[in-house]
Design a protein around this motif. Structure first.
Motif, PDB file in Angstrom:
ATOM      1  N   HIS A 163       0.850  -1.170   0.006  1.00  0.00           N
ATOM      2  CA  HIS A 163      -0.111   0.038   0.037  1.00  0.00           C
ATOM      3  C   HIS A 163       1.008   1.129  -0.087  1.00  0.00           C
ATOM      4  O   HIS A 163       0.700   2.232  -0.765  1.00  0.00           O
TER       5      HIS A 163
ATOM      6  N   THR B  80      -6.623  -5.313  -4.176  1.00  0.00           N
ATOM      7  CA  THR B  80      -7.453  -4.154  -4.771  1.00  0.00           C
ATOM      8  C   THR B  80      -6.532  -3.180  -4.885  1.00  0.00           C
ATOM      9  O   THR B  80      -6.373  -2.509  -5.709  1.00  0.00           O
ATOM     10  N   ILE B  81      -5.213  -3.042  -3.861  1.00  0.00           N
ATOM     11  CA  ILE B  81      -4.346  -2.009  -4.060  1.00  0.00           C
ATOM     12  C   ILE B  81      -3.673  -2.316  -5.456  1.00  0.00           C
ATOM     13  O   ILE B  81      -3.388  -1.254  -5.841  1.00  0.00           O
TER      14      ILE B  81
ATOM     15  N   SER C 256      -5.598  -0.982  -8.193  1.00  0.00           N
ATOM     16  CA  SER C 256      -5.734   0.379  -8.052  1.00  0.00           C
ATOM     17  C   SER C 256      -4.461   1.225  -8.666  1.00  0.00           C
ATOM     18  O   SER C 256      -4.375   2.166  -9.307  1.00  0.00           O
ATOM     19  N   SER C 257      -3.310   0.454  -8.200  1.00  0.00           N
ATOM     20  CA  SER C 257      -2.106   0.972  -8.367  1.00  0.00           C
ATOM     21  C   SER C 257      -1.847   0.902  -9.890  1.00  0.00           C
ATOM     22  O   SER C 257      -1.170   1.770 -10.645  1.00  0.00           O
TER      23      SER C 257
ATOM     24  N   ARG D  38      -3.420   3.771 -11.617  1.00  0.00           N
ATOM     25  CA  ARG D  38      -2.874   4.918 -11.435  1.00  0.00           C
ATOM     26  C   ARG D  38      -1.439   5.106 -12.275  1.00  0.00           C
ATOM     27  O   ARG D  38      -0.976   6.001 -12.577  1.00  0.00           O
TER      28      ARG D  38
ATOM     29  N   ALA E  87     -12.867  -3.776  -5.042  1.00  0.00           N
ATOM     30  CA  ALA E  87     -12.103  -4.259  -6.084  1.00  0.00           C
ATOM     31  C   ALA E  87     -12.443  -4.056  -7.388  1.00  0.00           C
ATOM     32  O   ALA E  87     -11.701  -3.622  -8.306  1.00  0.00           O
TER      33      ALA E  87
ATOM     34  N   THR F 112     -14.266  -1.701  -7.939  1.00  0.00           N
ATOM     35  CA  THR F 112     -14.440  -0.301  -8.151  1.00  0.00           C
ATOM     36  C   THR F 112     -12.827   0.324  -8.531  1.00  0.00           C
ATOM     37  O   THR F 112     -13.005   1.047  -9.586  1.00  0.00           O
ATOM     38  N   ALA F 113     -12.072  -0.498  -8.058  1.00  0.00           N
ATOM     39  CA  ALA F 113     -10.768  -0.222  -8.664  1.00  0.00           C
ATOM     40  C   ALA F 113     -10.516  -0.430  -9.984  1.00  0.00           C
ATOM     41  O   ALA F 113      -9.575   0.223 -10.825  1.00  0.00           O
TER      42      ALA F 113
ATOM     43  N   SER G 144     -12.466   2.145 -12.267  1.00  0.00           N
ATOM     44  CA  SER G 144     -11.674   3.275 -12.248  1.00  0.00           C
ATOM     45  C   SER G 144     -10.229   3.119 -13.050  1.00  0.00           C
ATOM     46  O   SER G 144     -10.050   4.167 -13.643  1.00  0.00           O
ATOM     47  N   ALA G 145      -9.677   2.095 -13.035  1.00  0.00           N
ATOM     48  CA  ALA G 145      -8.476   1.672 -13.935  1.00  0.00           C
ATOM     49  C   ALA G 145      -8.794   1.750 -15.315  1.00  0.00           C
ATOM     50  O   ALA G 145      -7.849   2.303 -16.342  1.00  0.00           O
TER      51      ALA G 145
ATOM     52  N   SER H  84     -18.479   4.841  -9.818  1.00  0.00           N
ATOM     53  CA  SER H  84     -17.523   4.803 -10.768  1.00  0.00           C
ATOM     54  C   SER H  84     -17.871   4.247 -12.190  1.00  0.00           C
ATOM     55  O   SER H  84     -17.373   4.920 -13.447  1.00  0.00           O
TER      56      SER H  84
END
Length: 368
Positions: A150, A181-182, A185-186, A189, A214, A216-217, A220-221, A251
């Protein structure tokens, strides 16, 4: 031991009178050869030294205990954690000795080292620590591993994050859904959709159950995807495999607007209204922003009025979005919304809200 002294030691311990407790136990042990070999008293004295953070005494007493008993994990960890506050090198040496003694550290102890490194802004040291210990018999588990993953994501050190993640997987660290999930998300980003797809593939092969966060990530990605991807397939899978929570709905709606699918965004919103999740002001603000950017001002005004009919209170973002869109289009409703915004938030200076209102107000002035 005399009953009175036993009771005194017990009462001092219960009253947290640590200095007096140390004096009384030392006096008891020193004055009685038979009690001098009683491990229970030595353990009590060791724990009192720990509480006092008397480093020289607690290390001396721990060495004495090792000659009397095989220290259990709790004694090792008391000694190591007390050492962390004074000297991280001494604490690391204690950890190595504990592992050499074939005593497995608890998750709490591993986490205490990671927390210490992160609190000291020593993320590099935390990475070295994990790299050293992950391949070994006893290694950090999901919580300390996930914490560094994280932290690397927050620092946007995505390549190092992926290397550490792979090392953790190879070492058999159980990866919880939060850490997965992190990683998703990464990937978003980092604008690295192939990496995200690889992570999703790993999750499927390991039968990892996705949750709303998860997905949502993932959604978003996808906004950053520059490769062909079946967006609607992912949206449908997200909506049909979990009970969507508000961030997931938001999202998806936001993504549909980015893809210029305003009608589809409204359909998703209607589906959300029929679900167990009640739209919040955040959801409505996403709708207003989407319609504004797509120049659908009447739809924007319809949902602006719906905010109030749902007993939600517009915030500065709400008014800034609506006023900006209306004033740019010289819409007849501009003045009334400006007046409403001023009544709600008064006169402020040098904020995005105040600058938008002032600019819109100036556009209403007819030159003479």
């Amino acid at each position: 031991m005399e009953d009175w002294r036993s009771r005194l030691i017990s009462s001092l311990r219960n009253a947290n009178k640590n200095d007096q407790l140390i004096q009384e136990i030392e006096k008891t042990i020193g004055g009685n050869q038979q009690l001098n070999v009683d491990p229970a008293l030595h353990i009590s004295l060791f724990q009192a030294y720990v509480n006092a953070r008397s480093m020289q005494d607690l290390h001396r007493k721990f060495a004495e205990l090792q000659s009397m008993i095989v220290p259990q994990r709790s004694l090792w960890e008391d000694m190591i954690i007390a050492s962390q506050d004074q000297n991280i090198t001494t604490a690391l040496k204690g950890l190595s000795q504990m592992i050499e003694a074939d005593v497995e550290p608890s998750e709490y102890l591993w986490l205490s080292f990671i927390d210490l490194y992160i609190q000291r802004n020593s993320l590099d040291a935390a990475i070295v620590f994990l790299n050293q210990h992950l391949p070994r018999k006893f290694h950090p588990g999901a919580a300390p591993f996930g914490k560094v993953i994280h932290a690397l994501g927050r620092a946007e050190r995505f390549h190092e994050q992926m290397r550490l993640f792979d090392l953790g997987k190879q070492s058999g660290v159980p990866v919880d859904i939060k850490t997965w999930t992190i990683m998703i998300s990464s990937s978003g980003r980092a604008r690295n959709i192939p990496r995200m797809l690889r992570i999703l593939d790993l999750m499927k092969r390991e039968n990892i159950q996705m949750d709303s966060a998860a997905w949502t990530a993932v959604i978003s990605a996808i906004r950053h995807s520059k490769v062909p991807i079946d967006v609607e397939a992912y949206i449908q899978e997200a909506l049909t495999t979990v009970i969507p929570e508000e961030p997931l709905w938001n999202s998806i709606i936001q993504l549909e607007f980015i893809l210029k699918n305003s009608q589809r965004a409204q359909e998703i919103f209607s589906q959300m209204q029929r679900s167990q999740t009640k739209p919040s002001l955040r959801t409505y603000n996403i709708l207003l922003s989407g319609f504004s950017k797509n120049f659908q001002l009447e739809d924007m005004l319809k949902f602006f009025q719906e905010i109030k009919s749902e007993n939600l209170i517009p915030d500065e973002f709400t008014y800034t979005t609506v006023v900006h869109a209306l004033s740019n289009a010289n819409h007849p409703a501009t003045r009334s919304i400006i007046d409403e915004a001023r009544a709600a938030f008064g006169v402020q200076k040098d904020t995005p809200f105040s600058r938008t209102i002032e600019k819109a107000q100036e556009s209403l002035v007819v030159p003479t």
